[in-house]
Design a protein around this motif. Sequence first.
Motif, mmCIF file in Angstrom:
data_model
loop_
_atom_site.group_PDB
_atom_site.id
_atom_site.type_symbol
_atom_site.label_atom_id
_atom_site.label_comp_id
_atom_site.label_asym_id
_atom_site.label_seq_id
_atom_site.Cartn_x
_atom_site.Cartn_y
_atom_site.Cartn_z
ATOM 1 N N SER A 108 36.538 35.742 36.959
ATOM 2 C CA SER A 108 37.606 36.930 38.071
ATOM 3 C C SER A 108 35.907 37.623 37.895
ATOM 4 O O SER A 108 35.282 37.498 36.643
ATOM 5 C CB SER A 108 38.326 37.458 37.846
ATOM 6 O OG SER A 108 38.191 38.420 36.885
ATOM 7 N N LEU A 109 36.081 38.812 38.147
ATOM 8 C CA LEU A 109 34.279 39.687 38.366
ATOM 9 C C LEU A 109 34.651 40.742 37.262
ATOM 10 O O LEU A 109 34.012 41.827 36.843
ATOM 11 C CB LEU A 109 34.240 40.232 39.567
ATOM 12 C CG LEU A 109 33.771 40.021 40.663
ATOM 13 C CD1 LEU A 109 34.004 40.113 42.617
ATOM 14 C CD2 LEU A 109 32.757 38.799 40.341
ATOM 15 N N ARG A 110 35.997 41.129 36.900
ATOM 16 C CA ARG A 110 36.436 42.187 35.691
ATOM 17 C C ARG A 110 37.303 41.171 34.615
ATOM 18 O O ARG A 110 37.180 41.043 33.221
ATOM 19 C CB ARG A 110 38.097 42.189 36.344
ATOM 20 C CG ARG A 110 38.198 43.198 37.335
ATOM 21 C CD ARG A 110 40.024 43.105 37.876
ATOM 22 N NE ARG A 110 39.952 43.817 38.960
ATOM 23 C CZ ARG A 110 39.907 45.185 38.709
ATOM 24 N NH1 ARG A 110 40.234 46.499 37.449
ATOM 25 N NH2 ARG A 110 39.993 45.412 39.820
ATOM 26 N N LYS A 111 36.796 39.340 34.234
ATOM 27 C CA LYS A 111 36.273 38.939 32.825
ATOM 28 C C LYS A 111 36.115 39.743 31.868
ATOM 29 O O LYS A 111 36.358 39.471 30.655
ATOM 30 C CB LYS A 111 35.525 37.587 33.072
ATOM 31 C CG LYS A 111 33.964 37.930 33.428
ATOM 32 C CD LYS A 111 33.311 35.681 33.216
ATOM 33 C CE LYS A 111 31.798 36.302 33.659
ATOM 34 N NZ LYS A 111 31.515 34.879 33.599
ATOM 35 N N ASP A 112 35.296 40.706 32.002
ATOM 36 C CA ASP A 112 34.704 41.247 30.059
ATOM 37 C C ASP A 112 35.245 42.886 29.962
ATOM 38 O O ASP A 112 34.768 43.631 29.027
ATOM 39 C CB ASP A 112 32.771 41.883 30.594
ATOM 40 C CG ASP A 112 32.076 40.700 30.988
ATOM 41 O OD1 ASP A 112 32.090 39.868 30.113
ATOM 42 O OD2 ASP A 112 31.300 40.332 31.688
ATOM 43 N N LYS A 113 36.208 42.482 31.049
ATOM 44 C CA LYS A 113 37.175 43.978 30.769
ATOM 45 C C LYS A 113 38.727 43.181 30.542
ATOM 46 O O LYS A 113 38.631 42.515 30.323
ATOM 47 C CB LYS A 113 37.618 44.467 32.421
ATOM 48 C CG LYS A 113 36.373 45.041 33.145
ATOM 49 C CD LYS A 113 35.823 45.360 32.269
ATOM 50 C CE LYS A 113 34.147 46.240 33.140
ATOM 51 N NZ LYS A 113 33.855 47.042 32.500
ATOM 52 N N PRO A 114 39.775 44.451 30.300
ATOM 53 C CA PRO A 114 40.666 44.118 29.668
ATOM 54 C C PRO A 114 41.330 42.970 29.699
ATOM 55 O O PRO A 114 41.216 43.012 31.365
ATOM 56 C CB PRO A 114 41.109 45.184 29.282
ATOM 57 C CG PRO A 114 40.652 46.227 29.216
ATOM 58 C CD PRO A 114 39.418 45.420 30.223
#
Length: 442
Positions: A174-180
């Motif tokens: 996902s585009l949030r893979k660097d987020k929690p």
Amino acid sequence: MTQKHYHISLYIIIPVIFGGFAILASVMSFRLTEYCMEHHLDPGTPAFWLAIIIGGITYACTLLILWIILRPVEKFIEETKQLRVLSDRKPEENKKKKSTDKIKEFTQVFEQVTDVLTMVEVRKYFPDIIADSKAMRGVLSQVMKVAPTDTTVLILGESGTGKELIATGIYENSLRKDKPFIALNCTAVPDELWESELFGHEKGAFTGAIAKKPGKFELANKGTFFLDEIGDMPLKTQAKLLRVLQEGEFERVGGLHSIKVDIRFIAATNKDITQMVEEGTFREDLYHRLNVFPVRLPSLRERKEDILVLTDHFLQKNVPEPAKVSPVASQLLMAHAWPGNVRELQNAVERATVMCEEDAIQAEHLPENVKKSLTNQTIAPLKELLSIDEKLEEIEKNLIIEALRKGGGFQVNAAKLLGISPRKLAHRIGKYNIDPKSFKKS
């Protein structure tokens, strides 16, 4: 001087060529008929030869076009047939007489290439998910489409089918893979701690709240929140979760101010959630809010092609020098229904590696419930009154006889077919009083 190149689509060129031939034939036929009428000649014979000439030219042009188009395709087909990954997929079909239907042959090869490319893509994006079956590749194809979005996903499937792996795969692609990435198992939260666990609390909000504590929603802000086994969430908490899903805000326990969050939600359950809605044990509005993009994971009995692939994977994982699985044990693994799905298979393989003292896992190394699955499966002609051990021996004997028959009575050939050493085969031949000579052709 720079040369200009113009590319015209075959969808335009081919219709133009054949349309041109039709126009040319019409014009020449009209002129020829007109000429014959003016000179009082019979137009039949000239028209016949004109048709032959134009037909011959059209036929030659058609062959040329087909050669230009199909020659690269045929070359591609011949080269792909040399690839081991394709030639090994359906070995029984390779032994058949070569098909004269080119279109059918091309279609079969393209389908195999598509299958291989799909598997390569699946293994690239989901390295932790072992799946070669079409059922799972179809699921993972859906997952790849939804992963880069912020769409809420509801993962449905029996216990042990890998719902948590799918949720992790969605997050990692996902585009949030660097987020929690915050995961919460809803079965592990006591009823009295739900609000504090999800929303956090302020200092002094209740007895024992000696400090401010952020909840899971705050920790997951800008990231992904995975609610595992959401069917076990209490109704009271479901109502409060719905507000967070709809409005993206909540208050801590004992707090006075709303906290805004931006969270991508993934939920999973092994329960029949539609039936729970009908029974009133799960909120209908929350179900519809979660069920934006449902993903149903097939059970292991619905993807039997993956059983031996998963077995090999678990063997490589459990022992430094992976053991092989004997043909009889493989038959048992394929026959079992696996109500516990992949998790049950993993446990069975791990147990077998502990019990196995040879270089191959035999039937006796498998759990009793796996061996008992033979009673409901037609693997070989068995007598109903035989015990489980006797049935296994009967299967092993039949497999050895079949291997000797296919190997022309030579034990070396039979041992290769069975995947065991000639020494072990000789021991079993003596055990069952089998005469290999009777299978040799005179």
